[in-house]
Write a protein that holds these residues in place. Structure first.
Motif, PDB file in Angstrom:
ATOM      1  N   THR A 129      36.363 -56.053  28.475  1.00 55.03           N
ATOM      2  CA  THR A 129      37.524 -56.835  28.071  1.00 55.03           C
ATOM      3  C   THR A 129      37.145 -58.301  28.050  1.00 55.03           C
ATOM      4  N   LEU A 139      37.409 -55.249  23.889  1.00 54.96           N
ATOM      5  CA  LEU A 139      38.862 -55.439  23.864  1.00 54.96           C
ATOM      6  C   LEU A 139      39.203 -56.910  24.046  1.00 54.96           C
ATOM      7  N   ALA A 196      42.348 -55.544  33.899  1.00 52.14           N
ATOM      8  CA  ALA A 196      40.966 -55.233  33.523  1.00 52.14           C
ATOM      9  C   ALA A 196      40.128 -54.886  34.749  1.00 52.14           C
ATOM     10  N   ALA A 248      42.255 -50.889  28.366  1.00 58.03           N
ATOM     11  CA  ALA A 248      40.873 -51.326  28.596  1.00 58.03           C
ATOM     12  C   ALA A 248      39.946 -50.176  28.959  1.00 58.03           C
TER      13      ALA A 248
END
Length: 276
Positions: free
Chosen positions: A112, A7, A132, A106
């Motif tokens: 991430t 991500l 995150a 996430a």
């Protein structure tokens, strides 16, 4: 953990630098790239002048939403021209919900990635990092300006303090470590009571059973901060990735008194994989 989805979080005004870094990481390991574009909604007007300025506020929100849609469309078009498996989504949350919004997205990625462009955006940076780390259950990779990130590192420094957070960071990086030429399990001023009779031995044995070529480095601080010792040792061994647990103390305590996590987040000198 094998990273199959990465991500990348983007703001509405940044360039494509962070996206290209994340795309390169995906190409390196054959992962899917998920991009989340986030704009923070302007707070509603309050007080006796609220009725007067409400129209301006609505106009500001409409303009921000249009900008967000355009940015999302531009990134979608950019990725459509590549062979990379990717998707792009957008969110326009209120300020108090940004970290939760990012954290929820996430959860459907393996890691991430936050690059230098987002790190320069102080407001969105802090929200993305907290989302995150505290709302996803997944690790975070910080990439500072000028770094050459890789998910196939050759020399890795693990900042080990025997805390739960450090253990999770090691677990989340296990897919990366066996392919490294050198993995240094680094402890600063270790105390035998906390780390066992031989500090680092149990952690090293655990890593070795996973096929990791691990060396235990026990370092004295010599009146230097833990952060300075870790950064210096990373340079000495030419590490291309640091792995560490995040927020061993509460966020409030670290913000007030400082801590390793806060210092690393303020000035990451190399790619850092963090987990909590």
């Amino acid at each position: 953990m094998a990273f199959r989805t990465i991500l990348s979080v983007a703001g509405p005004n940044e360039g494509d630098g962070d996206l290209k870094l994340a795309a390169n990481l995906c190409n390196e390991i054959g992962a899917h790239l998920a991009v989340l574009v986030v704009a923070i909604a302007a707070p509603p007007p309050v007080g006796e002048y609220a009725a007067v300025v409400s129209e301006a506020w609505l106009g500001e929100r409409r303009a921000a939403e249009d900008q967000l849609k355009q940015r999302t469309a531009d990134l979608s078009a950019f990725l459509a021209g590549s062979v990379l498996s990717a998707d792009v989504s957008s969110e326009y949350p209120e300020a108090g919900w940004v970290d939760d919004t990012i954290g929820r997205r996430a959860r459907y990625a393996d890691i991430t990635v936050i690059g230098p462009e987002l790190l320069a955006n102080e407001t969105l940076k802090s929200k993305a990092i907290e989302g995150a780390l505290f709302s996803s259950g997944k690790p975070l990779l910080l990439i500072p300006e000028g770094a050459r990130p890789t998910l196939k590192p050759k020399r890795v420094l693990i900042a080990w303090d025997a805390r739960l957070e450090a253990s999770r960071a090691v677990r989340d990086s296990l897919d990366l470590l066996p392919g490294a030429d050198e993995v240094h399990l680094v402890m600063v001023d270790p105390v035998a009571d906390d780390h066992g009779a031989e500090p680092g031995a149990a952690a090293a044995a655990y890593l070795a059973r996973h096929g990791v070529n691990v060396t235990v480095d026990r370092l004295p601080s010599l009146d230097h901060s833990v952060v300075d010792v870790l950064r210096r040792h990373a340079l000495d061994i030419a590490a291309d990735l640091m792995v560490m647990g995040a927020y061993g103390h509460s966020r409030l305590r670290e913000r007030i008194f400082g801590g390793v996590t806060v210092s690393m987040l303020e000035d990451p000198s190399m790619p850092i994989l963090m987990a909590r």
